[in-house]
Design an enzyme around this catalytic site. Structure first.
Site, short mmCIF file in Angstrom:
data_model
loop_
_atom_site.label_atom_id
_atom_site.label_comp_id
_atom_site.label_asym_id
_atom_site.label_seq_id
_atom_site.Cartn_x
_atom_site.Cartn_y
_atom_site.Cartn_z
N SER A 237 31.82 -130.05 -113.12
CA SER A 237 31.83 -129.14 -114.28
C SER A 237 32.34 -129.73 -115.59
O SER A 237 31.91 -130.76 -115.91
CB SER A 237 32.54 -127.84 -113.76
OG SER A 237 32.37 -126.91 -114.47
N ASP A 455 22.74 -123.02 -111.75
CA ASP A 455 24.21 -123.32 -112.00
C ASP A 455 24.38 -122.06 -113.15
O ASP A 455 23.61 -122.16 -114.40
CB ASP A 455 24.39 -124.37 -112.59
CG ASP A 455 26.00 -124.79 -112.47
OD1 ASP A 455 26.76 -123.88 -112.96
OD2 ASP A 455 26.25 -125.64 -111.71
N HIS A 485 27.23 -122.78 -108.61
CA HIS A 485 27.88 -123.85 -109.52
C HIS A 485 28.14 -125.19 -108.74
O HIS A 485 28.90 -125.21 -107.81
CB HIS A 485 29.30 -123.35 -109.86
CG HIS A 485 29.94 -124.22 -111.20
ND1 HIS A 485 29.03 -124.72 -112.17
CD2 HIS A 485 31.19 -124.34 -111.45
CE1 HIS A 485 29.64 -125.47 -112.95
NE2 HIS A 485 31.25 -125.17 -112.58
#
Length: 516
Positions: A237, A455, A485
């Site tokens: 991320s 995502d 995610h």
């Protein structure tokens, strides 16, 4: 007020199931308007080559048994912790130092490659508390790597920042994050300004030295102190942006880098928010269709529910009220993982029947609030880091012009995210450093980018954009047609085996490989 969409793979849904933002638009760079701030060297490869004092590079880490930190219990005996000293201001490497908390589990096999650094996103996620939880996912990697993570500067045990007390945080949750009246608008921006003032009081000088560029330089010092000739890294991320900035600064030091759930380095703050609005609406649409509903009709039903809650907050079993603000956070949380979708179904059904307890529990989980009413500080660190990174400060007037566009992209989340463009860093006491992160890395070894088509927090489109900006022959894209995610450790043998082969054997897959 807090920015609710986080770039983190692990903290949002961890309490819901054992699988894996907003990070603000924490961007950095050196060209095309990408200039470094006055207190931090520009993010250019040339400035990264200056030798460091031996007092930093020759320091010996005193690894010992880890202690409990904050809300996290001490991990088991296989884990060791230590403290790394790094410059407060990288423009003055001989000056004042700060401490970074590190954690590691040593490699279990004989054929050790080196250290594998992990950053779990946020920005603001604690690596010290997260890595022991994540270690089972990375167990195969531990055969040949020491698994290492750390609390980045300004986070948790590394000079962590607390901008508000628990009572102040709870009070701020009553602020309407989609203001409908002049009074609500005034309260929204007054709360935003007060948050920044609290951060400045807590952080002091540190507040100007917690950028992504600062942390990338910390990583290279970590590499040297750990005794590694190359940096091997797993960024998730926001950690993908950090990895890209590191590769730009130190392309010759790149070993094997995995970037999973890739942030779009070409997006400015408004573009990033629009990307997330699109990503979360896409995830919500997929969820609604999985339950047999029409996505448009289901979204409108949720919008209508939120309007009712805005006018009349729902009662909960705890005695607290579910406001529209908390309801929106509760809706975001289970979209981080497809395995949490049944939880969302139950919470929505309860809310339609007038009980906000389940959505409130989801919001508390996302906000790191425990049952005693204590809040962790990850969102504080997140905001301090991202507002130092991000030079853009959209005005209230600019935000109001953007609202129809964001609402069209996402009827459910667009208004919240639209207001966030000006509210997140409103009246911030420290100027931001750049518009978008500079991640070009000519001369770097191949970097594997893992993008998930479903995502919500870091939409898939950013994966190819990161590859393009890293440069020809550097970014290698692996696509997973999944939900939630991030991708590694989420049930795809194809993804996991490809990542493992790259990290363990140096096997670079063909650019564009797809795992379905």
């Amino acid at each position: 007020m807090a920015r609710f969409v986080r770039w983190t793979a692990l903290t949002a849904a961890a309490a819901l199931l054992v699988t894996g933002c907003s990070g603000g638009s924490s961007e950095g760079g050196a060209t095309d308007g990408r200039t470094g701030g006055p207190s931090s060297p520009a993010a250019s490869a040339d400035s990264a080559t200056n030798p460091l004092p031996s007092s930093l590079t020759s320091q010996k880490l005193d690894w010992g048994r880890c202690k409990a930190t904050g809300d996290s219990p001490a991990p088991g005996d296989e884990w060791q912790c230590a403290t790394l000293k790094t410059p407060l201001d990288w423009a003055e490497p001989d000056g004042r130092t700060i401490d970074l908390a590190l954690i590691r589990a040593k490699a279990t096999g004989d054929d050790r490659i080196g250290s594998l650094l992990f950053n779990f996103g946020g920005p603001g996620s604690s690596g010290v508390s997260t890595l022991p939880w994540y270690a089972s996912t990375a167990s195969e990697l531990r055969e040949r790597y020491d698994l290492v993570s750390w609390d980045p500067r300004g986070v948790a045990s590394s000079e962590g920042v607390r901008c508000r007390s628990d009572k102040e945080i709870e009070a701020s949750e009553s602020v309407d994050i989609t203001p409908d009246t002049p009074a609500e608008e005034t309260a929204y921006f007054r709360d935003a300004a007060a948050f920044g003032q609290g951060c400045q009081k807590s952080a002091g000088r540190l507040m100007a030295h917690v950028s992504t560029t600062d942390t990338a330089r910390d990583m290279d010092l970590m590499r040297q102190v750990l005794g590694d000739s190359k940096t091997h890294y797993f960024g998730i991320s926001y950690g993908t942006e950090l990895g890209g900035v590191y590769a730009h600064l130190f392309p010759k030091n790149v070993g094997r880098l995995i970037l999973d759930a890739v942030a779009d380095p070409s997006a400015d703050s408004k573009g990033h928010v629009e990307n997330q609005a699109r990503g979360f609406q896409r995830a919500l649409d997929n969820y609604l269709e999985s339950t047999g509903q029409n996505a448009g009709e289901g979204s409108q039903k949720i919008v209508n529910m939120l309007k009712r809650i805005d006018a009349n907050p729902l009662p909960t079993s705890s005695g607290r009220k579910l406001t529209e603000t908390l309801a929106l956070i509760g809706l975001l949380n289970p979209l981080y993982s497809e395995g949490s979708w049944p939880t969302l179904t139950s919470a929505l059904e309860a809310a339609e029947e007038g009980d906000g307890s389940e959505l409130l529990a989801l919001a508390d989980d996302y906000n790191d609030r425990d049952t005693s009413g204590h809040y962790a500080t990850g969102t504080h660190s997140q905001r301090v880091i991202s507002c130092l990174d991000d030079k853009q400060r959209p005005t209230v007037e600019e935000t109001k012009k953007l609202l129809p566009r964001f609402e069209k992209v996402s009827p459910v989340f667009g208004p919240m995210l639209g207001w966030d463009t000006s509210g997140w860093c409103y009246d911030w006491p420290v100027p931001g450093q750049y518009d978008t992160p500079e991640v070009s890395a000519p001369g770097s070894a191949p970097i594997l980018l893992v993008g998930n088509t479903g995502d919500p927090a870091t939409p898939y489109e950013g994966t190819r954009r990161m590859a393009d900006e890293l440069g020809k022959g550097v970014g290698v894209v692996l696509t997973w047609k999944g939900e939630g995610h991030s991708a590694y450790g989420k049930g795809s043998d194809c993804v996991d085996s490809t990542v493992n082969a790259y990290l363990l054997e140096g096997a670079v897959p063909k650019d564009g490989k797809v795992c379905s």
